[in-house]
Motif scaffolding. Structure first.
Motif, mmCIF file in Angstrom:
data_model
loop_
_atom_site.group_PDB
_atom_site.id
_atom_site.type_symbol
_atom_site.label_atom_id
_atom_site.label_comp_id
_atom_site.label_asym_id
_atom_site.label_seq_id
_atom_site.Cartn_x
_atom_site.Cartn_y
_atom_site.Cartn_z
ATOM 1 N N ASN A 1 6.629 -21.723 2.601
ATOM 2 C CA ASN A 1 6.106 -20.900 3.703
ATOM 3 C C ASN A 1 5.979 -19.421 3.347
ATOM 4 O OD1 ASN A 1 5.792 -23.086 5.408
ATOM 5 N ND2 ASN A 1 7.845 -22.901 6.262
ATOM 6 N N THR A 2 5.457 -19.137 2.190
ATOM 7 C CA THR A 2 5.219 -17.757 1.762
ATOM 8 C C THR A 2 4.146 -17.127 2.658
ATOM 9 O OG1 THR A 2 5.599 -18.543 -0.485
ATOM 10 C CG2 THR A 2 4.663 -16.333 -0.260
ATOM 11 N N ILE A 3 4.305 -15.825 2.948
ATOM 12 C CA ILE A 3 3.327 -15.107 3.756
ATOM 13 C C ILE A 3 2.273 -14.496 2.822
ATOM 14 C CG2 ILE A 3 3.024 -13.245 5.473
ATOM 15 C CD1 ILE A 3 4.892 -15.408 6.477
ATOM 16 N N VAL A 4 1.034 -14.476 3.282
ATOM 17 C CA VAL A 4 -0.079 -13.960 2.474
ATOM 18 C C VAL A 4 0.229 -12.561 1.931
ATOM 19 C CG1 VAL A 4 -2.481 -13.139 2.555
ATOM 20 C CG2 VAL A 4 -1.896 -15.370 3.534
ATOM 21 N N SER A 5 0.782 -11.675 2.773
ATOM 22 C CA SER A 5 1.023 -10.298 2.332
ATOM 23 C C SER A 5 2.027 -10.224 1.181
ATOM 24 C CB SER A 5 1.491 -9.434 3.508
ATOM 25 O OG SER A 5 2.681 -9.940 4.051
ATOM 26 N N THR A 6 2.932 -11.195 1.102
ATOM 27 C CA THR A 6 3.878 -11.220 -0.016
ATOM 28 C C THR A 6 3.118 -11.400 -1.331
ATOM 29 O OG1 THR A 6 5.496 -12.270 1.432
ATOM 30 C CG2 THR A 6 5.943 -12.356 -0.921
ATOM 31 N N VAL A 7 2.109 -12.247 -1.283
ATOM 32 C CA VAL A 7 1.318 -12.525 -2.489
ATOM 33 C C VAL A 7 0.425 -11.331 -2.834
ATOM 34 C CG1 VAL A 7 -0.394 -14.083 -3.514
ATOM 35 C CG2 VAL A 7 1.337 -14.989 -1.945
ATOM 36 N N THR A 8 -0.244 -10.759 -1.805
ATOM 37 C CA THR A 8 -1.149 -9.633 -2.090
ATOM 38 C C THR A 8 -0.355 -8.410 -2.551
ATOM 39 O OG1 THR A 8 -1.172 -9.101 0.277
ATOM 40 C CG2 THR A 8 -3.027 -10.354 -0.572
ATOM 41 N N ASN A 9 0.865 -8.219 -2.009
ATOM 42 C CA ASN A 9 1.698 -7.097 -2.443
ATOM 43 C C ASN A 9 2.208 -7.285 -3.860
ATOM 44 O OD1 ASN A 9 1.456 -5.662 -0.072
ATOM 45 N ND2 ASN A 9 3.251 -6.614 0.873
ATOM 46 N N PHE A 10 2.294 -8.536 -4.277
ATOM 47 C CA PHE A 10 2.749 -8.820 -5.640
ATOM 48 C C PHE A 10 1.630 -8.552 -6.651
ATOM 49 C CE2 PHE A 10 3.342 -11.743 -9.233
ATOM 50 C CZ PHE A 10 4.588 -11.315 -9.679
ATOM 51 N N TYR A 11 0.464 -9.098 -6.390
ATOM 52 C CA TYR A 11 -0.643 -8.976 -7.360
ATOM 53 C C TYR A 11 -1.408 -7.653 -7.228
ATOM 54 C CZ TYR A 11 0.075 -13.805 -8.735
ATOM 55 O OH TYR A 11 0.614 -14.967 -9.207
ATOM 56 N N LYS A 12 -1.501 -7.130 -5.988
ATOM 57 C CA LYS A 12 -2.192 -5.855 -5.743
ATOM 58 C C LYS A 12 -3.551 -5.769 -6.441
ATOM 59 C CE LYS A 12 1.573 -2.628 -4.683
ATOM 60 N NZ LYS A 12 2.785 -3.475 -4.620
ATOM 61 N N HIS A 13 -4.399 -6.775 -6.252
ATOM 62 C CA HIS A 13 -5.740 -6.727 -6.827
ATOM 63 C C HIS A 13 -6.487 -5.562 -6.206
ATOM 64 C CE1 HIS A 13 -4.982 -10.564 -8.611
ATOM 65 N NE2 HIS A 13 -4.857 -11.165 -7.438
ATOM 66 N N GLN A 14 -7.099 -4.767 -7.064
ATOM 67 C CA GLN A 14 -7.792 -3.577 -6.595
ATOM 68 C C GLN A 14 -9.049 -3.932 -5.804
ATOM 69 O OE1 GLN A 14 -8.480 -0.639 -9.787
ATOM 70 N NE2 GLN A 14 -9.674 0.427 -8.216
ATOM 71 N N LEU A 15 -9.226 -3.253 -4.683
ATOM 72 C CA LEU A 15 -10.422 -3.444 -3.873
ATOM 73 C C LEU A 15 -11.441 -2.388 -4.264
ATOM 74 C CD1 LEU A 15 -9.356 -4.109 -0.166
ATOM 75 C CD2 LEU A 15 -10.861 -5.513 -1.579
ATOM 76 N N MET A 16 -12.627 -2.849 -4.596
ATOM 77 C CA MET A 16 -13.700 -1.937 -4.957
ATOM 78 C C MET A 16 -14.585 -1.786 -3.725
ATOM 79 S SD MET A 16 -16.055 -2.857 -8.197
ATOM 80 C CE MET A 16 -17.601 -2.024 -8.303
ATOM 81 N N THR A 17 -15.093 -0.573 -3.501
ATOM 82 C CA THR A 17 -15.938 -0.330 -2.337
ATOM 83 C C THR A 17 -17.193 0.420 -2.748
ATOM 84 O OG1 THR A 17 -13.996 -0.199 -0.903
ATOM 85 C CG2 THR A 17 -16.001 0.797 -0.079
ATOM 86 N N VAL A 18 -18.328 -0.044 -2.254
ATOM 87 C CA VAL A 18 -19.588 0.665 -2.535
ATOM 88 C C VAL A 18 -20.380 0.825 -1.242
ATOM 89 C CG1 VAL A 18 -19.757 -0.177 -4.900
ATOM 90 C CG2 VAL A 18 -20.871 -1.456 -3.062
ATOM 91 N N ASP A 19 -21.321 1.772 -1.264
ATOM 92 C CA ASP A 19 -22.176 1.984 -0.106
ATOM 93 C C ASP A 19 -23.288 0.939 -0.083
ATOM 94 O OD1 ASP A 19 -22.918 4.155 2.094
ATOM 95 O OD2 ASP A 19 -24.777 3.461 1.155
ATOM 96 N N GLN A 20 -23.686 0.563 1.118
ATOM 97 C CA GLN A 20 -24.731 -0.466 1.273
ATOM 98 C C GLN A 20 -26.075 -0.042 0.673
ATOM 99 O OE1 GLN A 20 -25.599 -1.178 5.388
ATOM 100 N NE2 GLN A 20 -26.057 0.961 5.849
ATOM 101 N N ASP A 21 -26.278 1.250 0.469
ATOM 102 C CA ASP A 21 -27.553 1.732 -0.070
ATOM 103 C C ASP A 21 -27.577 1.840 -1.594
ATOM 104 O OD1 ASP A 21 -28.789 1.923 2.393
ATOM 105 O OD2 ASP A 21 -27.999 3.950 2.759
ATOM 106 N N MET A 22 -26.450 1.478 -2.245
ATOM 107 C CA MET A 22 -26.458 1.551 -3.705
ATOM 108 C C MET A 22 -27.511 0.585 -4.278
ATOM 109 S SD MET A 22 -23.423 0.934 -6.489
ATOM 110 C CE MET A 22 -22.692 2.566 -6.450
ATOM 111 N N LYS A 23 -28.239 1.067 -5.298
ATOM 112 C CA LYS A 23 -29.244 0.234 -5.963
ATOM 113 C C LYS A 23 -28.546 -0.838 -6.806
ATOM 114 C CE LYS A 23 -33.096 2.628 -4.934
ATOM 115 N NZ LYS A 23 -32.792 2.768 -3.493
ATOM 116 N N LEU A 24 -29.194 -1.976 -6.958
ATOM 117 C CA LEU A 24 -28.559 -3.099 -7.654
ATOM 118 C C LEU A 24 -28.316 -2.840 -9.142
ATOM 119 C CD1 LEU A 24 -30.022 -6.373 -6.117
ATOM 120 C CD2 LEU A 24 -27.954 -5.101 -5.513
ATOM 121 N N ASP A 25 -29.148 -2.022 -9.778
ATOM 122 C CA ASP A 25 -28.882 -1.728 -11.198
ATOM 123 C C ASP A 25 -27.616 -0.879 -11.344
ATOM 124 O OD1 ASP A 25 -30.221 0.391 -10.044
ATOM 125 O OD2 ASP A 25 -31.493 0.827 -11.776
ATOM 126 N N ASP A 26 -27.409 0.059 -10.398
ATOM 127 C CA ASP A 26 -26.175 0.855 -10.413
ATOM 128 C C ASP A 26 -24.962 -0.019 -10.078
ATOM 129 O OD1 ASP A 26 -27.573 3.170 -11.009
ATOM 130 O OD2 ASP A 26 -27.915 3.666 -8.904
#
Ligand code: ATP
Ligand code: ATP
Length: 157
Positions: free
Chosen positions: A82-107
């Motif tokens: 019965n592990t909680i999701v946050s326990t797993v995310t706090n362990f691995y801490k995968h980085q979240l990348m964020t971009v603007d919706q107007d970014m061109k696909l080549d960029d």
């Protein structure tokens, strides 16, 4: 012929934006950070079939994303614990990348290559009446993956 399609697809990347190919946030399969990783959870995640799953804030909407869960993070877990999701995310801490919706696909492709990531959140400014605040708050409107861009390159439309 395949080469021609791919070259044309690659050239067209600069004409399209992230928003044109992203998966809208209301279509994204997410889990909540306070969920218990039991058999039912494992079943739902397995059925959804996605390798990368955005994690939402407790009581939040789909756009309130606080982390990322990889399917592979679950392989060592026992559903009886019965592990909680946050326990797993706090362990691995995968980085979240964020971009603007107007970014061109080549960029966008360059961003993925630079960061060695396969998924990014897509954000847009929140509309606040008539105000045009340059530091306006942003909200998540979708996700984009490397696959979404590759499809643009190799698909004949
Ligand atoms: P992989 O192929 O690396 O196992 P995947 O099959 O989970 O990953 P992708 O191949 O990256 O996913 O993307 C396929 C499509 O699914 C893309 O259109 C992408 O935007 C979408 N997608 C990816 N993750 C999710 C998710 N959690 N919820 C909804 N759609 C998603
Ligand atoms: P992801 O990044 O989606 O988690 P991954 O890291 O398992 O996937 P890829 O990013 O698809 O793998 O590939 C990275 C490199 O590892 C590639 O050179 C690929 O050929 C290699 N690779 C992938 N799977 C294996 C495997 N089972 N054994 C050996 N090499 C692999």
């Amino acid at each position: 012929e395949d080469e021609k399609i791919m070259i044309e697809g690659a050239l067209k990347l600069s004409e399209k934006n992230v928003r044109d190919v992203m998966t809208p946030i209301n279509h994204v399969f997410t889990v909540c950070e306070e969920e218990i990783i039991d058999y039912d959870f494992m079943g739902r995640v397995s059925d959804a079939g996605y390798s990368r799953i955005p994690v939402t804030k407790r009581g939040g909407r789909n756009s309130d994303i606080t982390g990322l869960l990889f399917l592979r993070d679950l392989v060592m877990l026992d559903p009886d614990d019965n592990t909680i999701v946050s326990t797993v995310t706090n362990f691995y801490k995968h980085q979240l990348m964020t971009v603007d919706q107007d970014m061109k696909l080549d960029d966008m492709l360059e961003e993925f290559k630079k960061n060695h990531h396969h998924l990014s959140l897509v954000t847009m400014p929140i509309q606040t009446g008539t105000e045009t605040d340059s530091k306006a708050e942003r909200e998540t409107c979708g996700i984009i993956t490397l696959e979404d861009i590759i499809e643009e390159i190799i698909c004949d439309e």
